[in-house]
Design a protein around this motif. Structure first.
Motif, PDB file in Angstrom:
ATOM      1  N   UNK A  13     -15.670 -22.658  75.721  1.00 63.15           N
ATOM      2  CA  UNK A  13     -14.981 -22.338  74.470  1.00 63.15           C
ATOM      3  C   UNK A  13     -15.440 -21.000  73.906  1.00 63.15           C
ATOM      4  N   UNK A  14     -15.882 -20.109  74.809  1.00 65.35           N
ATOM      5  CA  UNK A  14     -16.321 -18.774  74.401  1.00 65.35           C
ATOM      6  C   UNK A  14     -15.402 -17.732  75.031  1.00 65.35           C
ATOM      7  N   UNK A  15     -14.916 -16.865  74.172  1.00 66.86           N
ATOM      8  CA  UNK A  15     -14.021 -15.787  74.597  1.00 66.86           C
ATOM      9  C   UNK A  15     -14.822 -14.483  74.559  1.00 66.86           C
ATOM     10  N   UNK A  16     -14.760 -13.697  75.624  1.00 65.78           N
ATOM     11  CA  UNK A  16     -15.529 -12.460  75.692  1.00 65.78           C
ATOM     12  C   UNK A  16     -14.639 -11.324  76.182  1.00 65.78           C
ATOM     13  N   UNK A  17     -14.711 -10.205  75.486  1.00 69.19           N
ATOM     14  CA  UNK A  17     -13.958  -9.002  75.887  1.00 69.19           C
ATOM     15  C   UNK A  17     -14.924  -7.836  75.965  1.00 69.19           C
ATOM     16  N   UNK A  18     -14.755  -7.028  77.006  1.00 69.59           N
ATOM     17  CA  UNK A  18     -15.622  -5.857  77.181  1.00 69.59           C
ATOM     18  C   UNK A  18     -14.771  -4.650  77.503  1.00 69.59           C
ATOM     19  N   UNK A  19     -14.958  -3.583  76.738  1.00 74.36           N
ATOM     20  CA  UNK A  19     -14.232  -2.340  76.942  1.00 74.36           C
ATOM     21  C   UNK A  19     -15.201  -1.225  77.268  1.00 74.36           C
ATOM     22  N   UNK A  20     -15.024  -0.604  78.416  1.00 74.90           N
ATOM     23  CA  UNK A  20     -15.828   0.549  78.822  1.00 74.90           C
ATOM     24  C   UNK A  20     -14.937   1.779  78.892  1.00 74.90           C
ATOM     25  N   UNK A  21     -15.397   2.850  78.302  1.00 74.21           N
ATOM     26  CA  UNK A  21     -14.683   4.132  78.379  1.00 74.21           C
ATOM     27  C   UNK A  21     -15.641   5.143  78.996  1.00 74.21           C
ATOM     28  N   UNK A  22     -15.280   5.651  80.167  1.00 69.71           N
ATOM     29  CA  UNK A  22     -16.162   6.539  80.913  1.00 69.71           C
ATOM     30  C   UNK A  22     -15.698   7.980  80.756  1.00 69.71           C
TER      31      UNK A  22
END
Length: 375
Positions: free
Chosen positions: A364-373
């Motif tokens: 029940x855990x939502x995770x989002x990761x955004x990487x900008x290189x």
């Protein structure tokens, strides 16, 4: 690429027609092609193929312009005059004949590609004046025609034709620049539209929050109005910029978090940690969408033990934003909102091949990761 090939298919047709025409002319003995003169044959073939292709490419334009047709007829008359003159004088490789023929082709380019010719007219005319001057000097300066043929004829004839493929390449380059500018303009217009979608989406939710507080006559309502005013000012004035300071973006996120802490009476766990160098620039209003989704689908749906954990890090090579929240699963999965789709499209436009956005659910855990290189 497909649209480019479709737009310029006339040049493929021109090459095919030139191949057929060459075979027919050689078959009936009108021309004789020496296989050993490969470079000269290739240049001449490219020249005539380009002429045929341009005529096909601009056929509808010529058809609609009667004044252009009359000018074309004038060029045709020039061709007949040139042929009659050359057959009457009977001087091999007559410089005057070459000048008339060159005038014909320059005139044809002017009619078919007027904008291109006007832009590069001094270059085109200047190049051919120099070439014709050199040709005339070599032709008339030779002791005899036999000496001219043996020493420099092929070199001079090749020099006369070489500018044609070079100008053709320049024209294609102009077309490529034009298509690129059209594509960039379309992307910029689409990006501006996406930015306008962010503001109503965010403020719609925030005004709902404010409405609920005013109904309850909460003392927190004025604080919310002040926070909302600061955020609107940032969104309106900073949001229209191409890039903003990462520090300002962090302050914007803190204001948003504070606004929601004022709203909720229940105990919520919102943690925002960040470690940045301090001078980074980034496109505005990217992270707010992920934070907004975490609150909307997490804090607002859970009655207790709700959390949103955020981490923002930066180094010389990339900026990394990670956000996780717990949520309550329902039997009917929710459809993706406009905010997330908007974010994906903006990232494609602003950071093509320079970003990664990963979204995952574990329990029940939502995770989002955004990487900008490469920022």
């Amino acid at each position: 690429m497909v649209s480019f090939l479709k737009k310029y298919r006339a040049f493929g047709i021109g090459i095919i027609l030139m191949i057929i025409l060459r075979v027919l002319l050689e078959y009936f003995g009108v021309i004789s092609v020496n296989p050993s003169h490969f470079l000269e044959n290739a240049v001449l073939f490219s020249f005539w193929a380009f002429v045929i292709s341009i005529t096909i490419y601009k056929f509808s334009y010529l058809k609609e312009r009667k004044d252009i047709v009359f000018k074309v007829l004038g060029l045709i008359v020039l061709v007949f005059v040139t042929l009659l003159y050359d057959s009457f004088v009977r001087i091999p490789d007559n410089p005057i004949t070459f000048i008339l023929v060159t005038t014909f082709w320059i005139g044809l380019v002017y009619l078919v590609l007027p904008q291109f010719f006007k832009k590069y007219r001094y270059l085109i005319i200047g190049v051919y004046i120099l070439i014709l001057a050199y040709f005339t000097f070599v032709r008339l300066g030779s002791e005899s025609f036999e000496a001219y043929v043996s020493d420099s004829k092929e070199r001079v004839l090749l020099l006369l034709v070489i500018p044609v493929p070079l100008f053709a390449m320049l024209w294609f380059y102009e077309q490529w620049i034009w298509l690129k500018s059209i594509k960039e303009g379309k992307a910029k217009a689409e990006l501006e539209l996406l930015k306008t979608q962010i503001n109503p989406h965010f403020f719609f939710n925030t005004l709902n929050n404010l409405y609920s507080l005013t109904i309850k006559q909460s003392e927190e309502a004025p604080k919310v109005v002040l926070k909302l005013s600061d955020m609107m000012r940032y969104t309106i004035y900073e949001g229209k910029k191409e890039t903003v300071s990462l520090k300002d973006e962090i302050e914007y996120l803190h204001n948003y978090i504070d606004l929601h802490k004022i709203r909720y009476k229940k105990k919520v766990d919102i943690q925002f940690t960040h470690n940045i160098r301090g001078n980074e620039q980034i496109a505005p209003l990217l992270f707010i969408i992920l934070l907004e989704n975490a609150i909307k689908h997490g804090l607002e749906t859970l009655s207790e033990n709700a959390f949103v954990h955020i981490e923002l890090l930066s180094d010389e090579d990339q900026i990394s934003f990670t956000i996780s929240n717990n949520f309550e699963r329902t039997e009917t999965p929710e459809k993706p909102g406009i905010g997330l789709e908007n974010l994906k499209r903006r990232l494609e436009l602003i950071y093509p091949k320079k970003h990664t956005l990963s979204i995952e659910e574990a329990g029940n855990v939502f995770k989002a990761k955004l990487n900008i290189v490469g920022n």
